[in-house]
Structure formats: C-alpha cells, structure tokens
Design a protein around this motif. Structure first.
Motif, short mmCIF file in Angstrom:
data_model
loop_
_atom_site.label_atom_id
_atom_site.label_comp_id
_atom_site.label_asym_id
_atom_site.label_seq_id
_atom_site.Cartn_x
_atom_site.Cartn_y
_atom_site.Cartn_z
N ASP A 80 0.81 -1.22 0.00
CA ASP A 80 0.00 0.00 0.00
C ASP A 80 0.84 1.26 0.00
O ASP A 80 0.34 2.34 -0.31
CB ASP A 80 -0.93 0.00 1.21
CG ASP A 80 -1.98 1.09 1.13
OD1 ASP A 80 -2.50 1.33 0.03
OD2 ASP A 80 -2.29 1.71 2.17
N TYR A 104 5.55 -0.83 2.59
CA TYR A 104 4.56 -0.95 3.66
C TYR A 104 3.28 -1.66 3.18
O TYR A 104 2.81 -1.39 2.08
CB TYR A 104 4.15 0.44 4.16
CG TYR A 104 5.26 1.24 4.80
CD1 TYR A 104 5.42 1.28 6.18
CD2 TYR A 104 6.14 1.99 4.02
CE1 TYR A 104 6.43 2.04 6.77
CE2 TYR A 104 7.15 2.75 4.59
CZ TYR A 104 7.29 2.77 5.96
OH TYR A 104 8.29 3.52 6.54
N ASP A 106 0.50 -1.08 4.78
CA ASP A 106 -0.52 -0.11 5.16
C ASP A 106 0.10 1.29 5.13
O ASP A 106 0.98 1.60 5.94
CB ASP A 106 -1.05 -0.44 6.56
CG ASP A 106 -2.15 0.51 7.00
OD1 ASP A 106 -2.48 1.45 6.26
OD2 ASP A 106 -2.69 0.31 8.11
N SER A 107 -0.36 2.14 4.19
CA SER A 107 0.25 3.45 4.02
C SER A 107 -0.01 4.38 5.20
O SER A 107 0.68 5.40 5.36
CB SER A 107 -0.26 4.11 2.73
OG SER A 107 -1.66 4.29 2.79
N SER A 108 -0.98 4.06 6.05
CA SER A 108 -1.26 4.92 7.19
C SER A 108 -0.11 4.91 8.20
O SER A 108 -0.03 5.77 9.08
CB SER A 108 -2.56 4.49 7.89
OG SER A 108 -2.42 3.20 8.46
N LYS A 109 0.78 3.94 8.07
CA LYS A 109 1.93 3.85 8.97
C LYS A 109 3.09 4.75 8.53
O LYS A 109 4.08 4.88 9.23
CB LYS A 109 2.43 2.40 9.05
CG LYS A 109 1.36 1.39 9.44
CD LYS A 109 0.82 1.63 10.83
CE LYS A 109 -0.20 0.56 11.21
NZ LYS A 109 -0.79 0.81 12.53
N ARG A 117 -1.20 6.45 -1.76
CA ARG A 117 -1.76 5.16 -1.35
C ARG A 117 -1.91 4.30 -2.60
O ARG A 117 -2.56 4.69 -3.57
CB ARG A 117 -3.10 5.35 -0.67
CG ARG A 117 -3.66 4.05 -0.14
CD ARG A 117 -4.81 4.24 0.80
NE ARG A 117 -5.18 2.96 1.40
CZ ARG A 117 -6.10 2.82 2.33
NH1 ARG A 117 -6.75 3.87 2.78
NH2 ARG A 117 -6.37 1.62 2.81
N LYS A 119 -2.98 0.88 -2.83
CA LYS A 119 -4.12 -0.03 -2.93
C LYS A 119 -5.36 0.77 -3.28
O LYS A 119 -5.66 1.79 -2.65
CB LYS A 119 -4.34 -0.76 -1.60
CG LYS A 119 -3.29 -1.81 -1.27
CD LYS A 119 -3.63 -2.50 0.03
CE LYS A 119 -2.58 -3.54 0.40
NZ LYS A 119 -2.87 -4.18 1.71
N LYS A 204 -10.19 -9.21 7.43
CA LYS A 204 -9.44 -8.41 6.47
C LYS A 204 -10.34 -7.38 5.78
O LYS A 204 -9.95 -6.22 5.59
CB LYS A 204 -8.79 -9.33 5.44
CG LYS A 204 -8.12 -8.61 4.27
CD LYS A 204 -6.92 -7.79 4.73
CE LYS A 204 -6.26 -7.08 3.56
NZ LYS A 204 -5.11 -6.25 4.00
#
Length: 275
Positions: A80, A104, A106-109, A117, A119, A204
């Motif tokens: 992501d 990553y 999860d791009s929020s990290k 982003r 995904k 998920k």
C-alpha cells in the motif's frame, strides 16, 4: 602465409576468453546496490534470510520498483505504500543505485505529509473470485451471503479477465497470480484451514456486519428466494413433502432447499465461522 590448425584454434579461444571477460566486467559494473526494508506481514513473502531488518539487493539497470519487489517475492497487491529516499512514490518509480526503499502493507503507517496510497479503494459491497485451491472457503463465504465466483476449471487468465470486468477481489493461495499487473484487487490467503480462512477474510475486509446467512446458493452463487410448496411438491422426496412445507430455491440453478437436518448442520457452521 600458412597457419597451423592448432594455432588458429588457440587464437580463437583466446579471443573468446577475452570477449567473455569484457562482457562479464560490463555486466558486473551494471549492477547497483539498493537497500530494502519491508514492514509488517509483507516479510512472509521474502526469502528466509531477508525477513529481519534492512538488507541490500543488487539490481541491473533502473527497473520499476514494482518489478524489483516482486522479484523478491512480494506481490504488488499486498503493498500500500512505497518510500524511496524519504519520498512517497508509485509502483513504476525507477530504482537507482544507492536508493533506500521502504515497503509498507498499510500506508497509514508512513509518517510523511504527502503519501501515495497504492491499494485502490475497495467497493462498498465487495464481490470475490477465488482460485481453484479455495473451494471450501467459497462455500463458507456463500453460506454467509457473499457473492463469490469459483470454478475448478478456472485458469489464471479467466480470473484476471473476470476481476477486470466485474471489479471482483481475487482471493488466492497463488502468489504468482497476484503479481499480474492487471489485478487491482487481490489478497493472498494466509491460512490453510477453511475455518481460519473464512475468519481471516471477514476480518481483512471488515465483513462482520455484512453477513446474510442462507441468502445464496452454495453450488452456483445464485440468490435464494421463497417458493410455494405446490410448485415443488412433485420434485421432492416423499418424506420431505410430508414433514416440510417451507422451501426456497436458487434463482439460477433451481436447486431447492428446506430446513432439514442439513440446515441444522449449516447453522452450526455459521456459528462456528462467524467472527
């Protein structure tokens, strides 16, 4: 002027050896080292020796970062966020020598102001297509009311074409399938046991509040509707027509269901697999 055969052979061999040495030096000089670090569950796709911390990796030329991470075993659909030298980038950013690349799930990290982003946003009501290894998971998802396509005869190309035309999420145990650049929605099923697989998918894709048990045909995925006793009486076993009066049927294949012993078993399955 005369030359002996052995002299000509030695000369040709010497020339070939020199050419090989020059080619080899050029090839080695063309390799560039980059530093990778993969986060979270992405590490499971890496070779065993590369799953802890950062590591260096040699690339030839300037390949797209998508191709490089997939050469390491990680399908792009699981990624992501990508950061190269402190900058958030897309899949087709070229990799250059001495780059530092963070990957990553999860791009929020990612702690950057501007983040790409990677995904795509999932549909509000997700639909799935499953590969040939996930027959039991398909039945469990249909039992809970989710739209799932599955055929034992599916080839990879069939799955790719269907996910493109119908915006379905690909669920698979085949990492190679998820590396297909045309697949936008894809997920690798981690577990091998069907009960754990269904819980994994529900978690998920946040499906806990979207379940509708007994709304789909377990065999063909068609929607279920009520049907009168009189319309099915001639197609029922004698004992069934004697003891049961409520029936439903599949809108597509015409299969008839009633609340017999099999229904009670399915109720237990629903309770067992619900998250």
């Amino acid at each position: 002027m005369k030359y002996s055969g052995s002299y000509i052979f030695r000369g040709a061999l010497l020339g070939a050896t020199q050419f090989w040495r020059v080619s080899r030096v050029f090839s080695m000089n063309d390799l560039r080292e980059v530093t990778f670090r993969f986060y979270g569950d992405l590490k499971r796709f890496l070779p065993q020796g590369k799953r802890t911390g950062a590591f260096t990796y040699a690339v030839k030329g300037s390949p797209a970062v998508k191709d490089t991470i997939e050469a390491l075993g990680v399908p792009h659909g699981e990624v992501d966020g990508l950061v190269i030298n402190g900058r958030s980038v897309g899949f087709y950013e070229p990799v250059k020598g001495n780059d530092t690349i963070a990957v990553y799930p999860d791009s929020s990290k990612i702690r950057l102001r501007k983040i790409k982003r990677l995904k795509p946003k999932l549909p509000a009501n997700p639909k799935f297509i499953l590969d040939v290894h996930l027959g039991k998971l398909t039945r469990h998802l249909r039992l809970l009311g989710f739209d799932c396509l599955y055929q034992r005869s599916y080839k990879d190309q069939d799955i790719v074409e269907t996910t493109l035309s119908q915006r379905r999420i690909v669920l698979t145990r085949d990492v190679g399938l998820l590396k297909n650049k045309l697949i936008k929605f894809g997920y690798f099923i981690r577990h091998t046991e069907p009960d754990k697989q269904i819980r994994e998918v529900i978690t998920k894709f946040s499906l806990s509040f979207k379940t509708k048990p007994f709304h789909r045909c377990l065999e063909c995925n068609g929607l279920i509707r009520r049907i009168s006793f009189l319309r099915v009486i001639n197609h029922l076993p004698p004992k069934v027509s004697k003891y049961y009066k409520e029936f439903v049927t599949c809108r597509i294949c015409g299969r008839v269901y009633w609340k017999g012993s099999h229904y009670k078993q399915l109720l237990k399955v629903v309770k067992r697999i619900s998250v």
